[in-house]
Design a protein around this motif. Sequence first.
Motif, PDB file in Angstrom:
ATOM      1  N   PRO A  60       0.808  -1.235   0.000  1.00 19.23           N
ATOM      2  CA  PRO A  60       0.000   0.000   0.000  1.00 19.23           C
ATOM      3  C   PRO A  60       0.832   1.272   0.000  1.00 19.23           C
ATOM      4  O   PRO A  60       0.392   2.290  -0.536  1.00 19.23           O
ATOM      5  CB  PRO A  60      -0.824  -0.126   1.291  1.00 19.23           C
ATOM      6  N   THR A  61       2.051   1.227   0.572  1.00 22.82           N
ATOM      7  CA  THR A  61       2.882   2.440   0.585  1.00 22.82           C
ATOM      8  C   THR A  61       3.282   2.863  -0.824  1.00 22.82           C
ATOM      9  O   THR A  61       3.442   4.063  -1.090  1.00 22.82           O
ATOM     10  CB  THR A  61       4.137   2.213   1.440  1.00 22.82           C
ATOM     11  N   SER A  62       3.437   1.911  -1.733  1.00 29.84           N
ATOM     12  CA  SER A  62       3.796   2.270  -3.114  1.00 29.84           C
ATOM     13  C   SER A  62       2.650   3.025  -3.784  1.00 29.84           C
ATOM     14  O   SER A  62       2.873   4.003  -4.515  1.00 29.84           O
ATOM     15  CB  SER A  62       4.144   1.015  -3.916  1.00 29.84           C
ATOM     16  N   TRP A  63       1.423   2.618  -3.527  1.00 28.82           N
ATOM     17  CA  TRP A  63       0.262   3.300  -4.108  1.00 28.82           C
ATOM     18  C   TRP A  63       0.032   4.652  -3.430  1.00 28.82           C
ATOM     19  O   TRP A  63      -0.424   5.605  -4.071  1.00 28.82           O
ATOM     20  CB  TRP A  63      -0.973   2.422  -3.981  1.00 28.82           C
ATOM     21  N   THR A  64       0.371   4.739  -2.140  1.00 26.21           N
ATOM     22  CA  THR A  64       0.256   6.026  -1.442  1.00 26.21           C
ATOM     23  C   THR A  64       1.186   7.057  -2.062  1.00 26.21           C
ATOM     24  O   THR A  64       0.771   8.191  -2.359  1.00 26.21           O
ATOM     25  CB  THR A  64       0.597   5.856   0.051  1.00 26.21           C
ATOM     26  N   LEU A  65       2.461   6.671  -2.239  1.00 29.70           N
ATOM     27  CA  LEU A  65       3.419   7.597  -2.856  1.00 29.70           C
ATOM     28  C   LEU A  65       3.016   7.915  -4.294  1.00 29.70           C
ATOM     29  O   LEU A  65       3.203   9.045  -4.763  1.00 29.70           O
ATOM     30  CB  LEU A  65       4.822   7.000  -2.811  1.00 29.70           C
ATOM     31  N   ASN A  66       2.477   6.930  -4.987  1.00 28.85           N
ATOM     32  CA  ASN A  66       2.046   7.139  -6.369  1.00 28.85           C
ATOM     33  C   ASN A  66       0.942   8.194  -6.434  1.00 28.85           C
ATOM     34  O   ASN A  66       1.020   9.156  -7.214  1.00 28.85           O
ATOM     35  CB  ASN A  66       1.552   5.810  -6.944  1.00 28.85           C
ATOM     36  N   VAL A  67      -0.090   8.036  -5.584  1.00 28.26           N
ATOM     37  CA  VAL A  67      -1.196   9.006  -5.579  1.00 28.26           C
ATOM     38  C   VAL A  67      -0.686  10.383  -5.181  1.00 28.26           C
ATOM     39  O   VAL A  67      -1.037  11.398  -5.809  1.00 28.26           O
ATOM     40  CB  VAL A  67      -2.309   8.539  -4.619  1.00 28.26           C
ATOM     41  N   PHE A  68       0.140  10.434  -4.140  1.00 29.90           N
ATOM     42  CA  PHE A  68       0.604  11.727  -3.645  1.00 29.90           C
ATOM     43  C   PHE A  68       1.411  12.473  -4.706  1.00 29.90           C
ATOM     44  O   PHE A  68       1.124  13.649  -5.014  1.00 29.90           O
ATOM     45  CB  PHE A  68       1.455  11.527  -2.385  1.00 29.90           C
ATOM     46  N   PHE A  69       2.391  11.823  -5.299  1.00 31.44           N
ATOM     47  CA  PHE A  69       3.282  12.534  -6.232  1.00 31.44           C
ATOM     48  C   PHE A  69       2.669  12.703  -7.611  1.00 31.44           C
ATOM     49  O   PHE A  69       2.975  13.675  -8.304  1.00 31.44           O
ATOM     50  CB  PHE A  69       4.639  11.817  -6.303  1.00 31.44           C
ATOM     51  N   THR A  70       1.816  11.793  -8.007  1.00 28.96           N
ATOM     52  CA  THR A  70       1.125  11.986  -9.278  1.00 28.96           C
ATOM     53  C   THR A  70       0.203  13.194  -9.201  1.00 28.96           C
ATOM     54  O   THR A  70       0.124  14.000 -10.139  1.00 28.96           O
ATOM     55  CB  THR A  70       0.323  10.728  -9.642  1.00 28.96           C
ATOM     56  N   SER A  71      -0.506  13.333  -8.067  1.00 27.65           N
ATOM     57  CA  SER A  71      -1.421  14.471  -7.910  1.00 27.65           C
ATOM     58  C   SER A  71      -0.666  15.783  -7.729  1.00 27.65           C
ATOM     59  O   SER A  71      -1.125  16.839  -8.193  1.00 27.65           O
ATOM     60  CB  SER A  71      -2.350  14.237  -6.718  1.00 27.65           C
ATOM     61  N   GLN A  72       0.508  15.733  -7.083  1.00 26.94           N
ATOM     62  CA  GLN A  72       1.251  16.963  -6.825  1.00 26.94           C
ATOM     63  C   GLN A  72       2.068  17.427  -8.026  1.00 26.94           C
ATOM     64  O   GLN A  72       2.093  18.619  -8.356  1.00 26.94           O
ATOM     65  CB  GLN A  72       2.199  16.759  -5.624  1.00 26.94           C
ATOM     66  N   TYR A  73       2.759  16.485  -8.683  1.00 23.49           N
ATOM     67  CA  TYR A  73       3.718  16.878  -9.728  1.00 23.49           C
ATOM     68  C   TYR A  73       3.451  16.251 -11.094  1.00 23.49           C
ATOM     69  O   TYR A  73       4.174  16.537 -12.051  1.00 23.49           O
ATOM     70  CB  TYR A  73       5.141  16.488  -9.291  1.00 23.49           C
ATOM     71  N   GLY A  74       2.433  15.378 -11.190  1.00 28.09           N
ATOM     72  CA  GLY A  74       2.170  14.711 -12.466  1.00 28.09           C
ATOM     73  C   GLY A  74       1.724  15.632 -13.571  1.00 28.09           C
ATOM     74  O   GLY A  74       1.812  15.278 -14.750  1.00 28.09           O
ATOM     75  N   ASP A  75       1.234  16.842 -13.214  1.00 34.59           N
ATOM     76  CA  ASP A  75       0.801  17.802 -14.234  1.00 34.59           C
ATOM     77  C   ASP A  75       1.722  19.022 -14.296  1.00 34.59           C
ATOM     78  O   ASP A  75       1.360  20.057 -14.862  1.00 34.59           O
ATOM     79  CB  ASP A  75      -0.628  18.259 -13.949  1.00 34.59           C
ATOM     80  N   ILE A  76       2.915  18.902 -13.707  1.00 40.82           N
ATOM     81  CA  ILE A  76       3.902  19.994 -13.734  1.00 40.82           C
ATOM     82  C   ILE A  76       4.882  19.728 -14.871  1.00 40.82           C
ATOM     83  O   ILE A  76       5.584  18.709 -14.880  1.00 40.82           O
ATOM     84  CB  ILE A  76       4.653  20.093 -12.383  1.00 40.82           C
ATOM     85  N   HIS A  77       4.941  20.656 -15.810  1.00 42.31           N
ATOM     86  CA  HIS A  77       5.766  20.451 -17.010  1.00 42.31           C
ATOM     87  C   HIS A  77       6.960  21.398 -17.052  1.00 42.31           C
ATOM     88  O   HIS A  77       7.466  21.714 -18.135  1.00 42.31           O
ATOM     89  CB  HIS A  77       4.909  20.620 -18.263  1.00 42.31           C
TER      90      HIS A  77
END
Length: 702
Positions: free
Chosen positions: A628-645
């Motif tokens: 579950p920690t891998s999915w937690t980090l995935n959600v957190f960083f995808t939402s924070q930086y996944g749309d930063i170009h």
Amino acid sequence: MTVFIRTRMGIDIVHGNSYMSCLFFGITVLMIDGIPEISMTVQRLAVFYKQKQLCFYPAWAYAIPATVLKVPLSFIESLVWTCLTYYVIGYTPEVSRFLRQFIMLFAVHFTSISMFRCIASIFQTGVASMAAGSFAILATFVFAGFAIPYTDMPGWLKWGFWVNPISYAEIGLSVNEFLAPRWQQMQPTNVTLGRTILESRGLNYDDYMYWVSLGALLGQTIIFNIIFTLALSFLKCKFPKYLKNAKDMSTSGLSTEQRKRLTVAVELVANPSIIFMDEPTTGLDARAAAIVMRAVKNVAETGRTIVCTIHQPSIDIFEAFDELVLLKTGGSMIYTGHLGQHSSHVIKYFESISGVAKIRDNYNPATWMLEVTSQSTETELNIDFSKIYNESDLSKSNSELVKELSKPDPGSTDLHFDRTFAQSWWEQFKSCLWKMSLSYWRSPSYNLMRIFHTLFSSLIFGLLFWKQGHKIDTQQNLFTVLGAIYGLVLFLGVNNCATALQYFETERNVMYRERFAGMYSAFAYALAQLVTEIPYIFIQSAEFVIIIYPMIGFYATYSKVLWCLYSMFCNLLCFNYVALFLISVTPNFMVAAILQSLFFVAFNLFAGFLIPKPQIPKWWVWLYYLTPTSWTLNVFFTSQYGDIHETIDAFGESTTVARFLEEYFGFHHDRLVITATVLIAFPVALASMFAFFVAKLNFQKR
């Protein structure tokens, strides 16, 4: 070691980061391996202080052997770890560097044991020592220079790096590996590959720092053991005062007499027609025994039948009973019938037997009865009391009464109930939820500790990673922010799980008894337990967001804040539900604690920080998906930086933040909703398994 296997590890800047993760993971494992020293030391302190009070020996005579005897343990642990990992992972194949890594890891383990032993000698109790130990682990991790390089730390907090044993271990192992000849290829920046990797981590030191680091670790070991000796010499033992205050008291603050009366009251909730009690006065003084038996007598007067064994009763307690069943050694019955006023029936029966001594005036009938029916009396009088009873008129009348009562009344039918429990499932759930909520409210040692732990941990991380959220120019800046969230996700979760085990075990044992009494179903209890955790988890998650978000400086949009709250809430829920699951499938706290350490290793190694998903070998990647920690980090960083170009420099190449997250970590912004759905599935699955196993398994021994 098969996660970081040498066949997949190259000599380049990308895999240099993986080698650095391997070294840090090894240090962390051996550091945490010293935690059991806390419980071992605490258990021995009571004996030590007792013997010290009797002037058996001074504190130093105890401290020196306690320290020296740990040398073989540290030697074996570090040797096994080094032998199993060094050549399989593919560190520099030089014997001298192998030996240097082994010596450094030995120093790490020995220092860890000394530190936790020192903590236990100061705090003395298990709860306080474990709380202090968890903060020590948190501090050593956050100031180690791995999650955030030393060069990026605020100036007024850099001292934490130089007093941290993990920092010296990381310096020593890093220069030992990355200053080896195979890492000396010159880069376009006119700096060697090894130096480039060390610079990116803020560890650009010369080879002599290995010996400085080793000396620092040994020095800290000496300091910890000196403090351990001084604590034993000058601190007063907390145990006598604790035991004095806790005399005849349970952990809930009830005396033995009060707990026995409470037990009777709990059983009465199910409105039974008959109650069996096993020696209800055992362990009580005369006054307390009289109070308990008065309560039992009051219950009997409501029309319920009470059957209980009794040990050495006083005259008043003995004559409070209506009937007596007396067995001799071997289980043969020698009397069954009414007691009579002032035990007249019992006395008349036994005095009618030839040779039996008459009872003296004001003598306890219970004591006299046992004396005259003893085996020695039977031998002396050459009689068998059980045979006499079987041939008596009393036995015949009792047999006839049993036959008569065994016949059902004319027109009667067998008892039938439409449902197993007196209340509907919804009423059971509401009652369990109310009881559980009240129990949580009255357990500040459990709830306040985790809330304050979240508060202090978030403040420490927030200060150390101050405004790092917007400083994304290189891959190391991104690693720094990821390291902060990785640390909090792991440490807050581990603390929640570790502190919850013992509390959950207590609640489970109460449930076993109440479920057996027919008060409610296991599923109603399980759902109430799961729901009661939610508001406390939400408070912790809100603390995390309120403190960390502005201090680290993440992007301040409503959606990103909510995703941050969601990811931490699901993460903490997972860790607490893991504790519930482990308690439901194990017989006791100790077994659950051993199993939880295996979960912690997986949650750490496969979180996606030490080794990103694209670099995990195919035979281990399934564990990444089950963590579950891998999915937690995935959600957190995808939402924070996944749309930063914005453009960043990643390992010497120009790319965007979003693209780097996709290529290096496997975090895709277009899969955010799917990832979030998978994340919430973990606590749901753990909750379902807890509800299933707590209903199907029963570890109650009586």
